[in-house]
Design a protein around this motif. Structure first.
Motif, PDB file in Angstrom:
ATOM      1  N   THR A   5       0.833  -1.188   0.000  1.00 56.32           N
ATOM      2  CA  THR A   5       0.000   0.000   0.000  1.00 56.32           C
ATOM      3  C   THR A   5       0.876   1.249   0.000  1.00 56.32           C
ATOM      4  O   THR A   5       1.775   1.387   0.831  1.00 56.32           O
ATOM      5  CB  THR A   5      -0.921   0.024   1.243  1.00 56.32           C
ATOM      6  N   ASP A   6       0.617   2.127  -0.934  1.00 58.29           N
ATOM      7  CA  ASP A   6       1.437   3.322  -1.113  1.00 58.29           C
ATOM      8  C   ASP A   6       0.547   4.550  -0.951  1.00 58.29           C
ATOM      9  O   ASP A   6      -0.213   4.894  -1.863  1.00 58.29           O
ATOM     10  CB  ASP A   6       2.075   3.293  -2.504  1.00 58.29           C
ATOM     11  N   PRO A   7       0.619   5.214   0.194  1.00 56.30           N
ATOM     12  CA  PRO A   7      -0.253   6.376   0.428  1.00 56.30           C
ATOM     13  C   PRO A   7      -0.108   7.466  -0.631  1.00 56.30           C
ATOM     14  O   PRO A   7      -1.096   8.090  -1.023  1.00 56.30           O
ATOM     15  CB  PRO A   7       0.200   6.876   1.804  1.00 56.30           C
ATOM     16  N   SER A   8       1.110   7.705  -1.118  1.00 59.00           N
ATOM     17  CA  SER A   8       1.303   8.760  -2.112  1.00 59.00           C
ATOM     18  C   SER A   8       0.618   8.404  -3.428  1.00 59.00           C
ATOM     19  O   SER A   8       0.060   9.266  -4.118  1.00 59.00           O
ATOM     20  CB  SER A   8       2.797   9.017  -2.339  1.00 59.00           C
ATOM     21  N   TYR A   9       0.663   7.120  -3.784  1.00 58.50           N
ATOM     22  CA  TYR A   9      -0.013   6.676  -5.006  1.00 58.50           C
ATOM     23  C   TYR A   9      -1.518   6.862  -4.862  1.00 58.50           C
ATOM     24  O   TYR A   9      -2.188   7.387  -5.760  1.00 58.50           O
ATOM     25  CB  TYR A   9       0.323   5.205  -5.274  1.00 58.50           C
ATOM     26  N   GLU A  10      -2.055   6.423  -3.725  1.00 54.84           N
ATOM     27  CA  GLU A  10      -3.499   6.513  -3.510  1.00 54.84           C
ATOM     28  C   GLU A  10      -3.964   7.968  -3.430  1.00 54.84           C
ATOM     29  O   GLU A  10      -5.056   8.316  -3.905  1.00 54.84           O
ATOM     30  CB  GLU A  10      -3.890   5.776  -2.221  1.00 54.84           C
ATOM     31  N   LEU A  11      -3.134   8.830  -2.882  1.00 56.47           N
ATOM     32  CA  LEU A  11      -3.534  10.222  -2.677  1.00 56.47           C
ATOM     33  C   LEU A  11      -3.402  11.061  -3.946  1.00 56.47           C
ATOM     34  O   LEU A  11      -4.254  11.911  -4.224  1.00 56.47           O
ATOM     35  CB  LEU A  11      -2.690  10.835  -1.551  1.00 56.47           C
ATOM     36  N   TYR A  12      -2.365  10.798  -4.728  1.00 53.06           N
ATOM     37  CA  TYR A  12      -2.073  11.700  -5.840  1.00 53.06           C
ATOM     38  C   TYR A  12      -2.283  11.088  -7.232  1.00 53.06           C
ATOM     39  O   TYR A  12      -2.683  11.799  -8.160  1.00 53.06           O
ATOM     40  CB  TYR A  12      -0.629  12.204  -5.728  1.00 53.06           C
ATOM     41  N   LEU A  13      -1.981   9.815  -7.382  1.00 46.74           N
ATOM     42  CA  LEU A  13      -2.054   9.221  -8.718  1.00 46.74           C
ATOM     43  C   LEU A  13      -3.365   8.497  -8.985  1.00 46.74           C
ATOM     44  O   LEU A  13      -3.912   8.588 -10.090  1.00 46.74           O
ATOM     45  CB  LEU A  13      -0.879   8.265  -8.926  1.00 46.74           C
ATOM     46  N   ALA A  14      -3.873   7.782  -7.995  1.00 46.05           N
ATOM     47  CA  ALA A  14      -5.126   7.051  -8.187  1.00 46.05           C
ATOM     48  C   ALA A  14      -6.275   7.956  -8.641  1.00 46.05           C
ATOM     49  O   ALA A  14      -7.044   7.573  -9.527  1.00 46.05           O
ATOM     50  CB  ALA A  14      -5.508   6.291  -6.910  1.00 46.05           C
ATOM     51  N   PRO A  15      -6.426   9.169  -8.064  1.00 45.27           N
ATOM     52  CA  PRO A  15      -7.514  10.039  -8.545  1.00 45.27           C
ATOM     53  C   PRO A  15      -7.378  10.414 -10.026  1.00 45.27           C
ATOM     54  O   PRO A  15      -8.386  10.563 -10.722  1.00 45.27           O
ATOM     55  CB  PRO A  15      -7.388  11.283  -7.652  1.00 45.27           C
ATOM     56  N   ILE A  16      -6.136  10.553 -10.510  1.00 40.41           N
ATOM     57  CA  ILE A  16      -5.928  10.874 -11.930  1.00 40.41           C
ATOM     58  C   ILE A  16      -6.307   9.689 -12.800  1.00 40.41           C
ATOM     59  O   ILE A  16      -7.003   9.825 -13.814  1.00 40.41           O
ATOM     60  CB  ILE A  16      -4.466  11.277 -12.172  1.00 40.41           C
ATOM     61  N   LEU A  17      -5.899   8.500 -12.381  1.00 35.15           N
ATOM     62  CA  LEU A  17      -6.170   7.301 -13.170  1.00 35.15           C
ATOM     63  C   LEU A  17      -7.641   6.950 -13.185  1.00 35.15           C
ATOM     64  O   LEU A  17      -8.152   6.387 -14.162  1.00 35.15           O
ATOM     65  CB  LEU A  17      -5.350   6.126 -12.625  1.00 35.15           C
ATOM     66  N   SER A  18      -8.349   7.285 -12.118  1.00 37.02           N
ATOM     67  CA  SER A  18      -9.790   7.011 -12.059  1.00 37.02           C
ATOM     68  C   SER A  18     -10.618   8.169 -12.595  1.00 37.02           C
ATOM     69  O   SER A  18     -11.837   8.151 -12.518  1.00 37.02           O
ATOM     70  CB  SER A  18     -10.200   6.700 -10.615  1.00 37.02           C
TER      71      SER A  18
END
Length: 307
Positions: free
Chosen positions: A106-119
């Motif tokens: 689990t990567d908090p930075s990925y979930e916080l910054y990148l996941a919203p862009i990808l979704s």
């Protein structure tokens, strides 16, 4: 062979595509091909215009792109590239898998910054021009990646991953991330249906594809399918399918030594004379002449076998 398979097949690097999911290669319109048909994929794509001008379409929005422009395409976005007037355009295609920026845990930075862009809950700027504020910082990340890929030193993967993270950091630092524009439910459904239709064509274009088969695959009546296709893509299904097949045929002519008959069959043309006639109408020369002519021409900064 679909578009992504073709791109992966053509990428000539010192490591295999599945070793490190970052592809980059030069392209030229119309020298390499006249257009890139409307399509989509699950990878992220950057288009970096190097010379000239051309049209890049993203989710049916046409952008007149010029040298220096950077265009950012997120997973799932419909996009195409075509020639503008009589201009030539040379550009760098960059495709990478979003998982490159994540981690097994689990990567908090990925979930916080990148996941919203990808979704698509947050949006990147669609285009940056050399006149855009902070352009140099973002373009510099890509330039530095290009430079290290000239030699692929030990640890180059860490450098590329770091520069991609820096690029996304710049987007946030400079306030370039925005909330997505409101899209009606009907438009969302139409966009998803368009993706479904294009993916079906990409996967089955080498097979016989009738209006009836396409209508069944998309859950429409035949009349509704034809109407939807023309309204969404601005052309008839038959016209789009022929153009798609001819584009793929032109690429395979340059990427392989297969006979004209084999290329025709592999791209869905059951009749060789019909293929030759359609090809000449589209490109102005026969398939054999096209292969000889394009193989003999190597414009600066372009590699004909790549897309």
């Amino acid at each position: 062979m679909n578009i992504i398979e073709y791109e992966n097949y053509q990428e000539q690097r010192q490591v295999r595509a599945d070793d490190f999911p970052y592809l980059t290669y030069p392209c030229s319109i119309p020298y390499d091909f006249t257009e890139v048909p409307l399509h989509w994929h699950d990878e992220m794509e950057f288009i970096y215009i190097k010379k000239g001008s051309g049209i890049v379409s993203v989710d049916h929005r046409d952008l007149l792109a010029h040298a220096g422009d950077l265009i950012f395409i997120c997973p799932g976005q419909l996009h195409a590239i075509r020639q503008w007037q009589q201009e030539a355009m040379e550009y760098e295609n960059i495709i990478f898998e979003p998982r490159l920026l994540g981690s097994p845990q689990t990567d908090p930075s990925y979930e916080l910054y990148l996941a919203p862009i990808l979704s698509r809950q947050a949006e990147l700027p669609l285009r940056l021009t050399p006149e855009t504020d902070h352009y140099a910082a973002i373009a510099g990340c890509i330039d530095q990646i290009d430079e290290i890929r000239r030699t692929f030193p030990s640890g180059y993967e860490l450098f590329i991953k770091g520069k991609l993270c820096e690029l996304f950091f710049c987007f946030y630092q400079f306030g370039m991330i925005s909330s997505p524009a409101a899209v009606s439910i009907s438009d969302q459904r139409a966009l998803e249906k368009a993706r479904q239709i294009l993916k079906f064509i990409e996967q089955h274009y080498s097979e016989p594809l009738s209006i009836q088969k396409m209508a069944e695959a998309s859950g429409f009546s035949q009349s509704h399918f034809m109407k939807f296709f023309r309204q969404t893509f601005g052309t008839s299904f038959t016209g789009y399918l022929n153009a798609y097949r001819l584009t793929m045929a032109s690429r395979l002519l340059l990427a392989s030594e297969d006979t004209i008959l084999t290329v025709a069959a592999d791209t869905g043309f059951e009749n060789l004379s019909y293929f030759n006639r359609m090809f000449k109408r589209r490109f102005g020369v026969t398939p054999s002449q096209f292969r000889r002519r394009e193989s003999a021409v190597q414009p600066s900064g372009s590699r004909h076998a790549a897309t």
